[in-house]
Design an enzyme around this catalytic site. Sequence first.
Site, PDB file in Angstrom:
ATOM      1  CB  CYS A  21      -1.931  -0.239   8.424  1.00  0.00           C
ATOM      2  SG  CYS A  21      -0.796   1.161   8.454  1.00  0.00           S
ATOM      3  CG  ASN A  76      -0.345  -0.157   2.509  1.00  0.00           C
ATOM      4  OD1 ASN A  76       0.820  -0.555   2.610  1.00  0.00           O
ATOM      5  ND2 ASN A  76      -1.070   0.168   3.557  1.00  0.00           N
ATOM      6  CD  GLU A  80       5.077  -0.279  12.414  1.00  0.00           C
ATOM      7  OE1 GLU A  80       3.871  -0.214  12.697  1.00  0.00           O
ATOM      8  OE2 GLU A  80       5.932   0.441  12.950  1.00  0.00           O
ATOM      9  CD  GLU A 103       8.405   0.829  10.106  1.00  0.00           C
ATOM     10  OE1 GLU A 103       7.360   1.130   9.530  1.00  0.00           O
ATOM     11  OE2 GLU A 103       9.291   0.115   9.600  1.00  0.00           O
TER      12      GLU A 103
END
Length: 513
Positions: A307, A176, A273, A487
């Site tokens: 997400c 994505n 993630e 992150e």
Amino acid sequence: MLSLAILRIIPIRLAAAMSYSTGAFSNSQPLNYRGGARVQPIDGNEKEEAREPSTGRVIANFPCSGEKEVDLAIQSAKGAFKIWSQKSGTERGRVLLEAARIIRERLEEIASLETINNGKSIFEARVDVEISWQCLEYYAGLAGAMAGQHVQLPGGSFAYSRREPLGVCVGIGAWNYPFQIACWKSGPALACGNAMVFKPSPFTPLTVLLLAEIFAEAGVPPGLFNVVQGGASTGEFMCKHPDVAKVSFTGSVPTGSKIMALAAEGIKPITLELGGKSPLIIFSDCVMENAVKGAMMANFLTQGEVCCNGTRVFVQKEIVDKFTEEVVKRTKKIKIGDPLLEDTRMGPLINQPHLEKVLGYIKKGKEEGVKVLCGGEPYLPDDPKLKGGYYMTPCVLGNCRDDMTCVKEEIFGPVMSILTFDTEEEAMERANNTIFGLAGGVFTRDIQRAHRVAAGLQVGVCYINNYNTSPVELPFGGYKKSGFGRENGQVAIEYYSQLKTVCVEMGDVESAF
Ligand code: NAD
């Protein structure tokens, strides 16, 4: 972060078509990158093909890297690590700054290729590339500032700690945000002195090669950032490899769980993630206009394939009718179509199976009693060249209950579920009643309530009176099954480095023996 300032009006399809057909990504060009050059993998029996989601045309055929190719990429990275890890942080930062500059310079080319391969609008792809170079610039700044501690011990002895790189890190990405994910992983990894072998999703294999070439041009040693291509088995070879020091993964919960098991065998640190089903809580005292905009941003960027999207929109009963009316009105106006056109705001979904999966959730929702307030249908743009694309109309669902499949599971498409609530306590309990914990949001003018809700949500990222901004300075990552590790932000340094303690004796050894 989305910024209108980056909108530039250029004949994008033409530019993209030129760079695409003249360059780099014809089928004859290998899509692996190792030791500073494009290479054909030396093994790999499986093949993959990537498509342009807006038209359905095949844009790349490529072999998946097998165990030997993965090993070569890792050995090449090991060699580069020896050179790179000996440089000072400032030297590494200088190279990353140069890479950030080149990305800025080539923004249109990268964004166009991302749009061709992912289907997101060019408007959004430009934002992704902006965030990407900002990430490299940020970690370039931190590279020179990494330091250990000095501690005085009795008798003039002392100790110090050294922050050291891990070695060869593996990055595995989702489809994505292909370019941005590669930068979010490689930026801090390289800043800390590591090497990286990266595998993009087989659906979006292209733009990471531009990043590999940009790193090379900026001056990283050959092999420091290598790319292998393929799907699950290639990813597994990477995770299992004994010379890999760390795995950073972005993708779904089921894959994350497999990667965690593989990494456990080698006692490798990992960053996960993963997916989400985030709550967005809208109180009746909100600024309605902002809440509506926030809900749109929380659901419809990148065709809803995000997400951290706030897909469970809890709206306080008093304002639900007005809110819903506004959201539906705006959703119907979203311009769907060719993602390379300047005014398109929603392109196609990534591929046909995913489109069917998303439409399947809406069908199931209807069976379970939701009311489709708008959208949720396949969409055929007028332009004949787009007839093979994977389009659908963005969808708003009403009459939703917490126990419905479309409310519980991650759909990863442009589908907003509206739920109503009475009290803050009720909203909080229902918002947290999920296996996921990536993000959440609250719209209210009550400052105490805003912070109370932010503190009470079991999520890694929380938005007050906004949604889906991603400043690189701030940590990003999940609670619960949405993963662990972070992150972005300074904290990412801790996930790409390790601390060594060095004790220095200035006197004689005192021995018990
Ligand atoms: P996915 O899990 O199917 O694949 C992700 C990557 O893992 C791909 O590169 C794939 O080839 C690889 N892979 C698949 N099986 C593997 C295995 N057994 N071993 C090693 N690698 C393997 O996910 P996807 O469909 O590409 O992406 C969508 C998912 O990613 C959604 O759930 C979304 O929420 C999540 N996502 C999370 C974040 C985040 O930052 N939290 C960001 C983007 C996407």
